[in-house]
Design an enzyme around this catalytic site. Structure first.
Site: not given
Lengths: 460, 547
Positions: B56, B59, B90, B189
């Site tokens: 999503c 994230a 991550r 992003h």
């Protein structure tokens, strides 16, 4: 260099900020529970990220495939509701993957907008999207209440609500509701019941699902999991034993209310005395004779505890994780001669403090806290104020372990930095033997690493 | 084994779907053709229930872009899960320069939103949480991240950020990265890029506070997140070449380094998908051109370094660059030839990310392995077909709400030092890509192979059945499902906790891991001897087990 370099001993009042939580959100628990049904595909009714995060975390823990689908909410569905998404999901899932069951759980998103999942499922059935013989059911699991443990409990209760068929007669079988434990624990509970000669229905049952063997052609739905027929039969059982009040009480109570199956809720059978109570409860309920094999298993554990006690005496422990595990672990630690000093769970709940008191039984002063802001940051601050000899909890504790040089025994969920844990039970007498061995190894490994040359021992 | 016919495979992949879904998925699968790159559908909403691997917007924002910056304190505003799952998962490595440097990466901060706030609003709680975070951590900057309910209940996180910025005297900024926005992590992003540009890169306060970086050949590295230490090996190469790395977005980065970004002369774009926005904004505002680089694969790394040297066009730099490449290639060639001898001709598939499915193909190519199918989880058409298709990309309703930030040229915008056509020509001579250019994945894929966007679990399974690949690169959610079929699988988000995989050393690491996996003894032990077609004789059993 320290990893948690901003953590100091001075505890400042916090009311709104959680730092390094000792819990996560409801849906992942619902997903884990649903994986314990045979040929069941969990479905996350919300944004894609929820499903992705839950699958990822469960996969990291089990190193096994974790299948689940998502309603893939977009901004549009968030405004107009997720009905269209769920209807399409149900159709796509049955067409492509052909599970027997779709177990839907909600998320903070679908709960906030107020989607009526029950109505949507009815519509799916009315529209012919649910093939004959298939089941779609759901549990409400808003992430803004409770914790992952509550989500697990709600999904297990939903299994009862959906499948259990009331019966006028009581059969011989016992409903065993294992709580949030590992597949190996579920397998061990089934073995204990078999040794006792008690027929049981264990639900959920992730053994054979999240420890599925690899032997050539893979199937999306492995052989494990409780079947729908077994669940239907729970309404005609002799009685129910719910293991772990936080995870298993709602389903146990539901069976009593819906099907008049007498229920009893026990602490998780982790450690000697909790296992004793489990065995006795099975005996009381069924009138089974306790075979020598069980008494011998118990005896082996007691023998080991006797051999180990000198190393445990007065060593202090900090524990964190889920409420059911913590109550039984605290009791077992005290029985081993260890001194639990701090216990933390982020999961809220009304009865936990009382249960902790019962487990401690005035034997030692234990500082424990639960719910909002009861997090691993606070635990670490306590440890900085007065250190402990041992840590017991999930992987996130390794940062404290390294900074403070305290040995860590990994237990509970999640364990995402070690492989193989799900193959070894910690419930029952055998499980307790393993736990005790892990604890002592952790303490002794540290002693071996740090002892001066002249007192480095060959025999310990 | 003969290669299956891609058109037939595509047809079979679609058969299992309801008709409407099949029509939709058909556009996401294309048979590659080097003469005529076909149009693929990407960055559109996923079919509910199909079992996607996508995540999503939160994230993409908090996890991917903000995750690696060690001294910006991230607070997740929402129920506990989102913050919890993005806590240290991550593998962004970071290297504080001293014991006293801020490093918040080991911490997870959340407002742990409760039902009461869902009903009455969570702004007050957020305010209090920010104050409490400030009291404990005293950070230079705080980032607030929204989760799904925040947008629904109407909390104005930007207003809270502004008020507390004033109250606490530090830079506080907020991201409207609710999980339901967009169609994948890609939207996150974009949202992260926009806000970092506004609140840090181009913002008066942080940029005034930091010194102008000194050193020759100043560059930024964009879209490198230092998973498993990738950025560290790249940083080391820059140092040996004698170029000055001003900032990395965002691997091993600090708040101050991001605030210095405007002083670079060149931006290198590694992961085009996640960071092209920043590259474009830096170009518009400050006149910093960008080039596409790829540090995955030894030959690719050499090309990337040569492109940097070609851009600056300095004799000494070029000489040093060639020296570095020559030094590194010795070990590379040894490892490559050795491992290629065991891997050549084997088949791979890659379904991952927004750039890795492209970048990692070079690593396979260099050891003679063949990529038979590849696709991204969350990329857009330009990542598949190249930026030449940008003018043709239709923005649908799901993406329209993600703001395209309007950026004006800054008063101190620099003009290029030399004629950009000349620079462009030098760059093109190296890898065919000039300034501000990216060719995408599909043009490099052999004709007859498959490109599949947002691959589903069903599709992955059928591809395994049809192609019998020797390895599949993917993420954590697919890994064990693939391995249950007896096919080794490598996670390219986390490198299966290994790496680094970038640059020369990383290439060797990757090949070794590949060799280890593809040729591991375990794959031949799956079937029990008593189920094998030719059951061993008693003599054969005794020969090993007996006396």
């Amino acid at each position: 260099m320290t990893l948690l370099r901003h953590t100091d001993a001075e505890v400042r009042e916090r009311s709104a900020l959680t730092i390094n939580p000792a819990k996560t959100c409801q849906p992942i628990g619902a997903m884990y529970a649903a994986l314990g049904l045979h040929r069941c595909l969990p479905h996350s009714h919300g944004s894609q990220g929820c499903c992705s995060y839950h699958r990822s975390q469960l996969t990291r823990h089990y190193k096994e495939p974790v299948f689940a689908a998502t309603s893939s909410f977009t901004e549009g569905s968030s405004v107009f509701g997720g009905q269209a998404n769920l209807l399409q999901a149900i159709n796509t899932i049955f067409t492509v993957y052909d599970p027997d069951i779709i177990a839907v759980h909600t998320t903070c998103l679908s709960e906030t907008i107020g989607d009526d999942v029950k109505q949507i499922v009815s519509k799916a059935i009315a529209d012919g999207k649910v093939p004959d013989g298939k089941t779609v059911f759901h549990a409400s699991t808003p992430s803004y209440q409770g914790s992952h443990v509550v989500g697990f409990a709600s999904m297990v209760k939903a299994m009862v609500d959906t499948f259990a068929v009331p019966s006028e007669t009581r059969g011989r079988s016992v409903n065993l509701i294992p709580g949030w434990v590992e597949p190996a624990d579920m397998r061990e509970l089934k073995r204990l019941a078999e040794v006792l000669g008690v027929p049981i229905t264990l639900f959920p049952d992730t053994s054979g699902v999240l420890d599925a063997p690899m032997h050539g052609p893979a199937t999306m739905f492995p052989s494990g999991g409780t079947t729908r027929d077994q669940l239907r039969g729970t309404g005609a059982a002799l009685g129910s034993l719910g293991l772990g009040p936080s995870a298993s009480a709602p389903a146990t109570v539901a069976l009593e209310q819906l099907c008049k199956v007498p229920g009893q809720v026990l602490e998780l059978p982790l450690g000697l005395r909790a296992t004793d109570r489990f065995i006795q409860a099975m005996q009381h309920l069924t009138g089974c004779r306790i075979p020598d094999a069980i008494t011998e298993e118990r005896g082996r554990l007691v023998d080991l505890m006797c051999d180990m006690q000198q190393y445990f005496y007065n060593r202090s422990v900090a524990l964190w994780g889920d409420p059911d595990q913590l109550v039984s672990l605290t009791e077992f630690c005290l029985d081993l001669g260890l001194k639990p000093r701090y216990v933390i769970t982020g999961t809220p709940g009304k009865t936990w403090e009382k249960r902790m008191q019962a487990a401690i039984a005035g034997r030692h002063e234990v500082r424990y806290q639960q719910g909002a802001c009861a997090d691993m940051f606070l635990l670490h601050q306590w440890i900085k104020q007065k250190p402990v000899d041992l840590l017991i909890g999930g992987t996130h504790g390794k940062y404290i372990a390294r900074d403070e040089d305290i040995p860590l025994v990994r237990h509970g969920f999640p364990i995402i930095d070690r492989i193989g844990h799900q193959y070894f039970p910690t419930v029952g007498y055998r499980g307790a033997i393993r736990l005790a061995e892990q604890i002592l190894n952790a303490l002794m490994d540290r002693q071996d690493r740090l002892s001066p040359e002249e007192s480095f021992e060959l025999v310990m | 084994m003969p290669q299956p016919d891609a058109a037939q495979v595509k047809e079979d992949l679609l058969k299992a779907y309801p008709a409407k879904v099949a029509r939709k998925r058909a556009k996401h699968m294309q048979i590659n053709d080097t003469d005529q790159v076909p149009e693929i559908q990407a960055n559109v909403r996923t079919v509910p229930g199909i079992i996607t691997q996508r995540g999503c917007t939160y994230a993409g924002c908090k996890g991917v872009i903000l995750g690696p910056t060690r001294d910006v304190l991230s607070i997740t505003h929402g129920p506990i899960g989102c913050g919890y799952y993005s806590w240290l998962t991550r593998r962004n490595q970071t290297r504080p320069t001293s014991d006293t440097d801020d490093n918040f990466m080991t911490y997870c901060l959340s407002t742990d939103m409760q039902e009461e706030q869902i009903v009455f609003g969570g702004e007050n709680n957020l305010r209090q949480a920010v104050r409490e975070a400030f009291d404990v951590f005293h950070p230079k900057a705080i980032a607030i991240h929204a989760t799904c309910p925040v947008g629904l209940i109407g909390d104005d996180i930007h207003k809270v950020a502004e008020q507390l910025s004033e109250e606490l005297g530090i830079n506080i900024f907020a991201f409207s990265c609710e999980g339901y926005r967009g169609v994948s992590q890609s939207a996150g992003h974009h949202i992260a890029n926009n806000k970092i540009f506004q609140a840090v890169v181009s913002h008066e306060a942080p940029t005034q506070d930091v010194p102008v970086p000194q050193g020759p050949f100043k560059i930024n590295l964009l879209g490198e997140y230092n998973i498993g230490g990738d950025a560290f090996v790249i940083e080391e190469l820059f140092e040996r070449m004698g170029v000055t790395l001003v900032s990395t977005f965002c691997g091993n980065s600090t708040y101050d380094s991001l605030a210095q970004a405007r002083h670079a002369e060149l931006n290198l774009v590694m992961c085009h998908r996640s960071i092209n926005y920043q590259a474009d904004m830096l170009e518009t505002a400050y006149g910093i051109p960008w080039i596409k680089v790829n540090f995955i694969g030894a030959e690719q790394t050499a090309k990337a370094l040569r492109k940097i040297a070609a851009f600056f066009n300095d004799q000494d730099l070029t000489r040093r660059t060639e020296e570095v490449i020559a030094q590194e290639m010795k070990a590379v060639e040894m490892a490559r030839d050795d491992i290629a001898s065991r891997c050549r001709g084997k088949k791979a598939m890659l379904f991952v990310g927004g750039s890795r499915a492209h970048h990692y193909q070079y690593l396979f190519e260099e050891i003679g392995m063949e990529v038979v199918a590849a696709g991204y989880e969350f990329a857009h058409r330009d990542d598949y077909e190249g930026r030449r298709v940008l003018p043709d990309i239709k923005i649908d309703a799901d993406s329209r709400s993600i703001e395209d930030l309007h950026v004006d040229p800054a008063p101190d915008r620099r003009d290029p030092a030399e004629d950009s056509q000349a620079v462009d020509a030098r760059l093109r001579a190296i890898d065919g890509q000039g300034l501000n250019d990216y060719e995408g994945m599909m043009p490099m894929m052999r004709s007859g192979t498959l490109s599949i966007d947002d691959v589903s679990h069903h599709e992955t399974e059928l591809l395994i059945e049809r192609y019998h690949p020797d390895v599949i690169c993917c993420g954590i959610k697919e890994k064990y499902a693939i391995q249950k079929h007896g096919v080794p699988s490598r996670q390219l988000h986390s490198y299966d906790y290994g790496g680094p995989y970038a640059a020369f050393k990383g290439a060797i690491n990757f090949w070794k891991d590949l060799d280890m996996m593809v040729n591991a003894p375990v794959w031949s032990l799956v079937t029990p001897p008593w189920q094998r077609s030719s059951a061993p004789t008693l003599e054969a059993i005794m020969a090993i087990g007996g006396l």
